[in-house]
Every structure is written in structure tokens, then in C-alpha cells.
Design a protein around this motif. Structure first.
Motif, short mmCIF file in Angstrom:
data_model
loop_
_atom_site.label_atom_id
_atom_site.label_comp_id
_atom_site.label_asym_id
_atom_site.label_seq_id
_atom_site.Cartn_x
_atom_site.Cartn_y
_atom_site.Cartn_z
N ALA A 118 0.84 -1.19 0.00
CA ALA A 118 0.00 0.00 0.00
C ALA A 118 0.87 1.24 0.00
N THR A 119 0.51 2.16 -0.87
CA THR A 119 1.28 3.39 -0.98
C THR A 119 0.44 4.59 -0.61
N ILE A 120 1.14 5.66 -0.21
CA ILE A 120 0.46 6.94 0.03
C ILE A 120 0.14 7.56 -1.33
N ARG A 126 -1.42 -3.02 -9.99
CA ARG A 126 -2.79 -3.16 -9.53
C ARG A 126 -2.89 -3.81 -8.15
N SER A 127 -1.79 -4.44 -7.71
CA SER A 127 -1.87 -5.15 -6.44
C SER A 127 -1.81 -4.19 -5.25
N TYR A 128 -1.49 -2.92 -5.52
CA TYR A 128 -1.44 -1.95 -4.42
C TYR A 128 -2.83 -1.47 -4.05
N GLN A 129 -3.01 -1.25 -2.78
CA GLN A 129 -4.25 -0.69 -2.27
C GLN A 129 -3.86 0.65 -1.64
N THR A 130 -4.05 1.75 -2.38
CA THR A 130 -3.49 3.02 -1.93
C THR A 130 -4.21 3.57 -0.71
N LEU A 131 -3.57 4.56 -0.11
CA LEU A 131 -4.15 5.27 1.02
C LEU A 131 -5.55 5.78 0.67
N ASN A 132 -5.70 6.37 -0.51
CA ASN A 132 -7.01 6.92 -0.88
C ASN A 132 -8.06 5.84 -1.05
N LEU A 162 -10.46 4.39 17.29
CA LEU A 162 -9.07 4.76 17.02
C LEU A 162 -8.72 4.45 15.56
N PHE A 163 -8.25 5.44 14.85
CA PHE A 163 -7.77 5.23 13.48
C PHE A 163 -6.25 5.07 13.51
N TYR A 164 -5.80 3.93 13.00
CA TYR A 164 -4.38 3.59 13.04
C TYR A 164 -3.84 3.66 11.61
N LEU A 165 -2.91 4.59 11.35
CA LEU A 165 -2.39 4.79 10.00
C LEU A 165 -0.91 4.41 9.94
N SER A 166 -0.56 3.51 9.02
CA SER A 166 0.84 3.10 8.91
C SER A 166 1.23 2.93 7.44
N PHE A 167 1.82 3.99 6.89
CA PHE A 167 2.15 4.03 5.46
C PHE A 167 3.57 4.56 5.23
#
Ligand SMILES: *[C@@H]1O[C@H](CO)[C@@H](O)[C@H](O)[C@H]1NC(C)=O
Ligand SMILES: *[C@@H]1O[C@H](CO)[C@@H](O)[C@H](O)[C@H]1NC(C)=O
Ligand SMILES: *[C@@H]1O[C@H](CO)[C@@H](O)[C@H](O)[C@H]1NC(C)=O
Ligand SMILES: *[C@@H]1O[C@H](CO)[C@@H](O)[C@H](O)[C@H]1NC(C)=O
Ligand SMILES: *[C@@H]1O[C@H](CO)[C@@H](O)[C@H](O)[C@H]1NC(C)=O
Length: 372
Positions: A118-120, A126-132, A162-167
Motif C-alpha cells: 500500500a502506498t500513500i 494493480r496489487s497496491y491498495q493506496t491510502l485513498n 481509534l484510526f491507526y495509519l501506517s504508510f
């Protein structure tokens, strides 16, 4: 007489209102300083990369990742930091988005929107699931809560989630791989990290606008010491070889430092919100440079992987793994072992063994889950 009485009533009111204002000011002041959070975390929404997901959440992961780790984190999200922390907060295992069965019960405990890649910014394939994309899924889930439970109930639920963000790791890896032939990765790299930070801050602000009040933002770990980067740079003349690729670590530090600074500003600006930054870089560097103190024997080579430092190819089958993963700092290309994750989670929770990894407050101070 009635006139005088009236006057003293007015005076009394002014005094009373004045006291209230002072009290409110004091309460807000103490809130900013981290005392007396009137709060508890009832569920957790996780967004991120392989630091939060082992491939469960990307239906095509096994098909698309023949060259990468097919078993990042040895295949179980249970061993990852956010799940370890969820447990400490009294929450159930946070299920992957794609394994939800549509029941409210699942949604109320939380959802893991993370994907092993996953990228910001730009997805590389296509295998990436982006932040958006993950954020969109999170907002759709919030809308579902509003439809099912009504605005008010949904609002208070979101406030205690709680929102946990790790990118960020995959963005930097892609940047390094794509720009391997570039002569000056440092200069462009710094600009790139600034864009990444801007995107993360936008997301935090969007979440705040959607009534989210508790957000944790994880820093990037020392990628320059990871088996993957050490392997990519094995025959390269870029960077020095003082144990880690320091130019890569400088990019990570730029991202982390800038992100934390912006979060400090956000905490002053966004009333009633608690945003925490966790410095996984500093923690990992401590394990990498003092491995014995934490029970590690190998702080350089991946436990499961092939090639130089076990970082050329990822973990394709659990049989490839070293006999005792807990001796290693690194599990595969750039993911730490469960043993490291436990130390990270313990430090994030209460500051033990490593103090002040999460700032300005620990997860424990952020509040425990309701038990009833
Ligand atoms: C996997 O590696 C092969 C050659 O090593 C390459 O041709 C292929 O494009 C790679 N696949 C992916 C998904 O990166
Ligand atoms: C969905 O999962 C929950 C447990 O997470 C279970 O209680 C429920 O029965 C399931 N619903 C359906 C329709 O399968
Ligand atoms: C890139 O970074 C340099 C130095 O930090 C700065 O002077 C320059 O304005 C940046 N460029 C862009 C396009 O942001
Ligand atoms: C480094 O160079 C050697 C000899 O040319 C080669 O066998 C090896 O695969 C290279 N390693 C990497 C990671 O590129
Ligand atoms: C990886 O997971 C498998 C299946 O859960 C387990 O049998 C094995 O011991 C684990 N390996 C390591 C090195 O942790």
C-alpha cells in the motif's frame, strides 16, 4: 431595593460566567497537556501496508506477488503491532475488510482496511491498495454506520474509534527501485518525502472533519537497514556501507520528523482531537544496534528470504524460514519479526521497554476499551 437585588444578581451572574470561562480554560489546558482524557477506545480502524496486513486483505495477493513475500509476517495479522495493541485495549481481533460478512457486530469492533502492499501516492501495479482507496472504504463504512445507527450514535461511535495509519514504506521502496539509476537520490528524495507528509496530513484533516478524534500515525522504520534495501544496494556504489544505507535512512528521518512536527501543530489546531505519532524508527534502531540487549542474535539478515541478507526474494514458503525467528530482528524483506513487533507494541502501549516511542502520549493513556 429590588433594583439593588437586581444589580447583585447581575454581578453574581458575571462572576459565575467568569468562573465557568476560567474553568473551561483550565480543562482545555489540561487536555492539551495530556491529562484526564475523558475517553476510551471502543474500536479500531486500521489503514496501512504490510505493517498491518499479511496479504489477507488483497484477494489477488498470492497471484500477483510471486516475486515478493508470499508470507509477510509469517501469514498471521495476529503478530502485527496494531493487533497486539487492539488486544491490550481489550478489543477483539480486528478483521480484514474483505472478510467482513456484513454484520454490524463486526463493524463495531473495527475493520482492517490495510493491504500488504500500500502506498500513500502512486500505486506501482494493480496489487497496491493506496491510502485513498483505503480511506474511501473507511468513509463508506462510516456512512453505513450512520445509515444503520443514526447520525448521533454513529458520531459518538466514530469519536471513540481509534484510526491507526501506517504508510510510507512502499512509497520509499518504489522510489528507490525506480530511481536506482538516478545520480542524486537525496535531493529529489527529500521533496518526495514532503509530498508524502502533506498527503498524510490531508488525510488526518479529512478524518477529523468526519468526526474522528483519535488517530495514531506510525513513522517509517529504518528501511536503510532492511534486508531488501541492503540487498538492492549490495553491488551499488550509492550510499555508504556503515551497517545501513544511511542516505535511505535520511529520507525516512525526513518523513518521520516532518510528519511529527505537523502532528504537533494539528494537535493545537484540531480541538478535542488526539493525534499520536509513533517513532518506530528510533525503536528499531535501538534493536538493530543493541541486539543482544533485547535477545536478538541477527539484526541484519531476514529470517525468511533468499539472496544477499535474505532480501533479494521474500518469504515464498514458511519452510524457507530460519529455525528460530525470534533470534532475528527482520522477518523478511522489510518487515520485522513477531519478537520485534511485541517489543514495539509494549513500548507503544506503556513506554516499556522503550519510553516515549509514541508521542505526546502512550496508547495506554489514549484510553482502554469499554469492558461492558
Ligand atoms: C517477477 O520476476 C520476473 C523475473 O524475475 C519478472 O519478469 C516479473 O515481471 C516479476 N513479476 C512481478 C509481479 O513483479
Ligand atoms: C457474521 O459474523 C459474526 C461474527 O463475527 C457472526 O456472529 C454472524 O453470525 C455472521 N453473520 C452471517 C450472516 O454469517
Ligand atoms: C525541493 O526541496 C528543496 C530543498 O529542500 C526546496 O528548496 C525546493 O523548493 C523543493 N522543490 C519543490 C518542487 O518542492
Ligand atoms: C552482485 O553481483 C554479483 C556478481 O556479479 C551477482 O552474482 C549478484 O547477484 C549481485 N547481487 C545483487 C543483489 O544484485
Ligand atoms: C510460521 O507459521 C507457521 C504456521 O502458523 C508455524 O508453524 C511456524 O512455526 C512459524 N514460523 C516461524 C519461524 O515463526
Amino acid at each position: 431595593m429590588w433594583f439593588l437585588e437586581g444589580k447583585s444578581w447581575v454581578l453574581g451572574t458575571i462572576l459565575y460566567v467568569g468562573l465557568l470561562v476560567i474553568l473551561m480554560y483550565l480543562c482545555n489546558g489540561s487536555e492539551e497537556m495530556g491529562f484526564n482524557w475523558p475517553s476510551s477506545v471502543t474500536s479500531m480502524y486500521i489503514l496501512g501496508d504490510s505493517s498491518v496486513d499479511c496479504g489477507d486483505n488483497t484477494p489477488f495477493y498470492p497471484v500477483l506477488h510471486q516475486n515478493l513475500s508470499l508470507h509477510p509476517c509469517n501469514g498471521s495479522d495476529h503478530t502485527l503491532v496494531p493487533q497486539l495493541l487492539a488486544k491490550k485495549m481489550g478489543l477483539q481481533y480486528v478483521k480484514p475488510f474483505y472478510s467482513q460478512n456484513g454484520s454490524m457486530e463486526d463493524l463495531l469492533n473495527g475493520v482492517n482496511f490495510g493491504a500488504a502492499q500500500a502506498t500513500i501516492m502512486y500505486p506501482r501495479s494493480r496489487s497496491y491498495q493506496t491510502l485513498n482507496q483505503q480511506l474511501r472504504q473507511a468513509f463508506e463504512t462510516i456512512q453505513l454506520l450512520q445509515l444503520q445507527l443514526g447520525q448521533d450514535t454513529a458520531k459518538s461511535l466514530i469519536e471513540s474509534t481509534l484510526f491507526y495509519l501506517s504508510f510510507g514504506k512502499d512509497d520509499l521502496i518504489n522510489y528507490l527501485v525506480d530511481d536506482e539509476s538516478a545520480t542524486s537520490p537525496g535531493y529529489n528524495g527529500l521533496n518526495f518525502t514532503h509530498i508524502l507528509v502533506d498527503q498524510m496530513i490531508n488525510v488526518i484533516e479529512n478524518l477529523y472533519d468526519a468526526n474522528v478524534r483519535k488517530i495514531v500515525c506510525m513513522g517509517i522504520l529504518p528501511l536503510g537497514c532492511s534486508p531488501s534495501v541492503m540487498s538492492i544496494r549490495y553491488n551499488s556504489t550509492i550510499g555508504d556501507k556503515l551497517g545501513c544505507e544511511n542516505d535511505v535512512n535520511l529520507l525516512v528521518l525526513e518523513y518521520n520528523t516532518r510528519l511529527e512536527q505537523r502532528i504537533v501543530d494539528l494537535n493545537l489546531k484540531m480541538r478535542g482531537a488526539q493525534v499520536i505519532f509513533c517513532d518506530t524508527y528510533r525503536a528499531m534502531m535501538e534493536f538493530i544496534f543493541h541486539p543482544q540487549a533485547y535477545g536478538f542474535e541477527d539484526a541484519k539478515n531476514a529470517c525468511c528470504g533468499e539472496g544477499e541478507y535474505g532480501g533479494t526474494k521474500g518469504c515464498l514458503s514458511p519452510d524457507m524460514a530460519c529455525p528460530r525467528a525470534s533470534n532475528h530482528v527482520w522477518w523478511d524483506l522489510y518487515n520485522p519479526t513477531e519478537a520485534v513487533n511485541i517489543l514495539l507494541a509494549n513500548s507503544a502501549w506503556s513506554g516499556d521497554p522503550l519510553p516515549a516511542i509514541c508521542r505526546p502520549i502512550t496508547f495506554e493513556a489514549l484510553g482502554s476499551a469499554h469492558t461492558n
